[in-house]
Design a protein around this motif. Sequence first.
Motif, PDB file in Angstrom:
ATOM      1  N   ARG A   1      -8.258  -1.213  -0.098  1.00  0.00           N
ATOM      2  CA  ARG A   1      -8.252  -0.748   1.298  1.00  0.00           C
ATOM      3  C   ARG A   1      -6.888  -1.003   1.927  1.00  0.00           C
TER       4      ARG A   1
ATOM      5  N   GLU B   1      -4.470   1.630   0.941  1.00  0.00           N
ATOM      6  CA  GLU B   1      -4.742   2.867   1.684  1.00  0.00           C
ATOM      7  C   GLU B   1      -4.174   2.779   3.102  1.00  0.00           C
ATOM      8  N   GLN B   2      -4.330   1.614   3.721  1.00  0.00           N
ATOM      9  CA  GLN B   2      -3.788   1.424   5.068  1.00  0.00           C
ATOM     10  C   GLN B   2      -2.262   1.555   5.073  1.00  0.00           C
TER      11      GLN B   2
END
Length: 235
Positions: free
Chosen positions: A32, A35-36
Amino acid sequence: MTTLILLRHGRSTANTAGVLAGRTPGVELDERGREQADAVVDRLAALPIASIVTSPMTRCRQTVAPLAATRGLEPVVEDDLAEVDYGSWTGRPISELVSEDLWKVVQAHPSAAEFPDGESLAGMQARSVAAVRRHVARVRAEHGEHSILLACSHGDVIKSVLADALGCHLDTFQRIVVDTCSVSVVTYTSLRPFVARMNEQSGDVANLVPKPPEEGSGQDDRAASDAVVGGSTNA
Protein backbone atom coordinates in the motif's frame (compact mmCIF):
# COMPACT_ATOMS: atom_id res chain seq x y z
CA MET A 1 7.68 33.69 -0.19
CA THR A 2 8.84 30.10 -0.54
CA THR A 3 6.47 27.15 -0.29
CA LEU A 4 7.27 23.99 1.64
CA ILE A 5 5.37 20.78 0.94
CA LEU A 6 5.64 18.37 3.86
CA LEU A 7 5.12 14.77 2.78
CA ARG A 8 4.91 11.95 5.29
CA HIS A 9 6.31 8.64 4.08
CA GLY A 10 3.91 6.00 2.76
CA ARG A 11 2.59 3.16 4.86
CA SER A 12 5.39 0.94 6.12
CA THR A 13 5.67 -2.60 7.40
CA ALA A 14 6.05 -1.16 10.91
CA ASN A 15 2.81 0.81 10.61
CA THR A 16 0.82 -2.36 10.01
CA ALA A 17 2.76 -4.30 12.66
CA GLY A 18 1.84 -1.78 15.35
CA VAL A 19 5.39 -1.13 16.52
CA LEU A 20 7.26 2.11 17.11
CA ALA A 21 9.76 1.81 14.27
CA GLY A 22 11.83 4.88 15.06
CA ARG A 23 15.26 4.51 13.48
CA THR A 24 15.14 0.73 13.12
CA PRO A 25 17.08 -0.08 9.93
CA GLY A 26 15.40 -1.91 7.08
CA VAL A 27 11.83 -0.68 7.62
CA GLU A 28 10.39 -0.37 4.12
CA LEU A 29 7.13 0.58 2.48
CA ASP A 30 4.54 -2.16 2.22
CA GLU A 31 2.49 -2.71 -0.93
CA ARG A 32 0.00 0.00 0.00
CA GLY A 33 2.85 2.38 0.80
CA ARG A 34 4.38 1.84 -2.63
CA GLU A 35 1.02 2.58 -4.23
CA GLN A 36 0.79 5.78 -2.19
CA ALA A 37 4.28 6.84 -3.30
CA ASP A 38 3.39 6.26 -6.95
CA ALA A 39 0.21 8.34 -6.53
CA VAL A 40 2.23 11.32 -5.25
CA VAL A 41 3.63 11.79 -8.76
CA ASP A 42 0.20 12.64 -10.17
CA ARG A 43 -0.97 14.55 -7.10
CA LEU A 44 1.93 17.00 -7.42
CA ALA A 45 2.21 16.96 -11.21
CA ALA A 46 1.16 20.61 -11.62
CA LEU A 47 3.73 21.98 -9.18
CA PRO A 48 7.22 23.11 -10.28
CA ILE A 49 9.14 21.54 -7.41
CA ALA A 50 12.67 22.92 -7.30
CA SER A 51 14.18 20.56 -4.73
CA ILE A 52 13.37 17.38 -2.80
CA VAL A 53 14.72 16.80 0.70
CA THR A 54 14.28 13.54 2.57
CA SER A 55 14.89 11.88 5.89
CA PRO A 56 17.63 9.24 5.63
CA MET A 57 15.17 6.51 6.66
CA THR A 58 14.54 3.92 3.92
CA ARG A 59 10.76 4.40 3.98
CA CYS A 60 11.17 8.10 3.20
CA ARG A 61 13.70 7.53 0.42
CA GLN A 62 11.34 4.99 -1.14
CA THR A 63 8.44 7.43 -0.91
CA VAL A 64 10.17 10.21 -2.85
CA ALA A 65 11.89 7.92 -5.37
CA PRO A 66 9.08 7.86 -7.99
CA LEU A 67 8.62 11.65 -7.82
CA ALA A 68 12.36 12.31 -7.99
CA ALA A 69 12.76 10.00 -10.97
CA THR A 70 9.92 11.69 -12.83
CA ARG A 71 11.34 15.17 -12.17
CA GLY A 72 14.99 14.28 -12.73
CA LEU A 73 15.86 15.53 -9.25
CA GLU A 74 18.39 14.05 -6.84
CA PRO A 75 16.90 14.04 -3.33
CA VAL A 76 18.96 15.79 -0.67
CA VAL A 77 19.31 13.57 2.39
CA GLU A 78 18.89 15.58 5.59
CA ASP A 79 19.78 13.82 8.84
CA ASP A 80 17.94 16.44 10.89
CA LEU A 81 14.65 15.32 9.32
CA ALA A 82 15.16 11.76 10.55
CA GLU A 83 12.61 10.01 12.73
CA VAL A 84 12.63 10.67 16.46
CA ASP A 85 15.34 8.74 18.29
CA TYR A 86 13.05 6.76 20.57
CA GLY A 87 16.00 5.09 22.28
CA SER A 88 15.06 1.88 24.09
CA TRP A 89 11.45 2.33 22.99
CA THR A 90 12.51 1.66 19.40
CA GLY A 91 10.90 -1.43 17.92
CA ARG A 92 8.56 -2.05 20.87
CA PRO A 93 4.84 -2.71 20.33
CA ILE A 94 2.74 0.39 20.90
CA SER A 95 0.29 -1.79 22.83
CA GLU A 96 3.02 -2.20 25.46
CA LEU A 97 4.19 1.41 25.45
CA VAL A 98 0.77 2.83 26.32
CA SER A 99 1.13 1.36 29.83
CA GLU A 100 4.38 3.26 30.46
CA ASP A 101 4.19 6.39 32.63
CA LEU A 102 6.19 8.27 29.99
CA TRP A 103 3.46 7.62 27.42
CA LYS A 104 1.12 9.90 29.38
CA VAL A 105 3.76 12.63 29.32
CA VAL A 106 4.24 12.19 25.57
CA GLN A 107 0.50 12.71 25.09
CA ALA A 108 -0.22 15.53 27.53
CA HIS A 109 3.11 17.34 28.03
CA PRO A 110 5.37 16.37 25.10
CA SER A 111 7.74 19.29 25.63
CA ALA A 112 8.88 17.51 28.81
CA ALA A 113 9.20 14.06 27.24
CA GLU A 114 12.63 12.50 26.74
CA PHE A 115 12.88 8.92 25.56
CA PRO A 116 15.14 6.56 27.53
CA ASP A 117 18.53 6.39 25.80
CA GLY A 118 17.06 8.59 23.05
CA GLU A 119 16.22 12.23 22.42
CA SER A 120 13.62 14.63 23.73
CA LEU A 121 10.66 15.76 21.65
CA ALA A 122 11.75 19.36 22.24
CA GLY A 123 15.16 18.52 20.81
CA MET A 124 13.53 16.84 17.83
CA GLN A 125 11.44 19.93 17.11
CA ALA A 126 14.46 22.23 17.38
CA ARG A 127 16.53 20.24 14.88
CA SER A 128 13.68 19.65 12.43
CA VAL A 129 12.46 23.25 12.36
CA ALA A 130 16.04 24.47 11.91
CA ALA A 131 16.53 22.00 9.05
CA VAL A 132 13.35 23.08 7.29
CA ARG A 133 14.20 26.75 7.55
CA ARG A 134 17.76 26.07 6.39
CA HIS A 135 16.54 24.30 3.25
CA VAL A 136 13.86 26.91 2.58
CA ALA A 137 16.61 29.56 2.62
CA ARG A 138 18.80 27.41 0.34
CA VAL A 139 16.06 26.85 -2.21
CA ARG A 140 15.09 30.53 -2.15
CA ALA A 141 18.70 31.53 -2.81
CA GLU A 142 19.15 28.95 -5.59
CA HIS A 143 15.77 29.13 -7.32
CA GLY A 144 14.18 32.44 -6.40
CA GLU A 145 11.60 33.78 -4.00
CA HIS A 146 8.61 31.87 -5.37
CA SER A 147 10.14 28.41 -5.46
CA ILE A 148 8.72 25.18 -4.04
CA LEU A 149 10.53 22.69 -1.81
CA LEU A 150 9.29 19.22 -0.89
CA ALA A 151 10.47 17.57 2.32
CA CYS A 152 9.64 13.95 3.18
CA SER A 153 9.77 12.99 6.83
CA HIS A 154 7.88 11.31 9.67
CA GLY A 155 4.68 11.90 11.61
CA ASP A 156 6.07 13.46 14.80
CA VAL A 157 8.65 15.48 12.87
CA ILE A 158 6.06 16.95 10.49
CA LYS A 159 3.66 17.68 13.35
CA SER A 160 6.39 19.58 15.17
CA VAL A 161 7.16 21.69 12.08
CA LEU A 162 3.47 22.44 11.62
CA ALA A 163 3.12 23.42 15.28
CA ASP A 164 5.99 25.86 14.85
CA ALA A 165 4.45 27.31 11.68
CA LEU A 166 1.11 27.72 13.45
CA GLY A 167 2.78 29.49 16.36
CA CYS A 168 1.66 26.72 18.72
CA HIS A 169 3.49 25.34 21.72
CA LEU A 170 4.90 21.83 21.31
CA ASP A 171 2.47 20.67 24.00
CA THR A 172 -0.35 21.07 21.45
CA PHE A 173 1.29 19.10 18.65
CA GLN A 174 -0.53 15.86 19.46
CA ARG A 175 -3.72 17.60 18.29
CA ILE A 176 -2.34 17.61 14.74
CA VAL A 177 -3.00 14.57 12.55
CA VAL A 178 -0.50 13.58 9.85
CA ASP A 179 -1.41 10.33 8.08
CA THR A 180 0.85 8.25 5.86
CA CYS A 181 1.63 9.92 2.53
CA SER A 182 -0.41 12.98 3.48
CA VAL A 183 0.62 16.40 2.23
CA SER A 184 0.78 19.59 4.29
CA VAL A 185 1.64 22.99 2.80
CA VAL A 186 3.43 25.88 4.52
CA THR A 187 4.44 29.12 2.87
CA TYR A 188 7.38 30.95 4.46
CA THR A 189 7.48 34.71 4.00
CA SER A 190 9.72 37.43 5.41
CA LEU A 191 7.04 38.17 8.02
CA ARG A 192 5.70 34.79 9.15
CA PRO A 193 4.73 31.32 7.90
CA PHE A 194 1.24 30.55 6.58
CA VAL A 195 -0.21 27.04 6.85
CA ALA A 196 -2.29 26.45 3.73
CA ARG A 197 -3.27 22.83 4.29
CA MET A 198 -2.67 19.95 6.68
CA ASN A 199 -3.05 16.20 6.21
CA GLU A 200 -4.28 16.41 2.60
CA GLN A 201 -4.64 12.83 1.40
CA SER A 202 -6.35 13.01 -1.98
CA GLY A 203 -6.37 15.14 -5.08
CA ASP A 204 -3.75 17.61 -6.23
CA VAL A 205 -2.62 20.57 -4.16
CA ALA A 206 -1.77 22.99 -6.96
CA ASN A 207 -4.49 25.39 -5.86
CA LEU A 208 -3.04 25.50 -2.34
CA VAL A 209 0.27 27.02 -3.38
CA PRO A 210 0.17 30.85 -3.54
CA LYS A 211 0.87 32.26 -6.98
CA PRO A 212 3.64 34.87 -7.26
CA PRO A 213 2.41 38.45 -7.79
CA GLU A 214 2.11 39.59 -11.38
CA GLU A 215 5.05 41.55 -12.70
CA GLY A 216 4.67 45.21 -11.97
CA SER A 217 1.91 44.69 -9.43
CA GLY A 218 4.00 46.18 -6.66
CA GLN A 219 3.15 43.40 -4.23
CA ASP A 220 5.86 42.20 -1.90
CA ASP A 221 6.06 38.74 -0.34
CA ARG A 222 4.13 39.74 2.73
CA ALA A 223 1.29 41.41 0.85
CA ALA A 224 1.00 38.58 -1.64
CA SER A 225 0.90 36.01 1.13
CA ASP A 226 -1.62 37.91 3.20
CA ALA A 227 -3.88 38.22 0.18
CA VAL A 228 -3.65 34.62 -1.03
CA VAL A 229 -3.22 32.38 1.98
CA GLY A 230 -6.24 32.63 4.14
CA GLY A 231 2.93 5.99 13.33
CA SER A 232 3.60 8.76 15.24
CA THR A 233 3.15 8.86 19.02
CA ASN A 234 -0.24 10.55 19.15
CA ALA A 235 -2.96 8.49 20.80
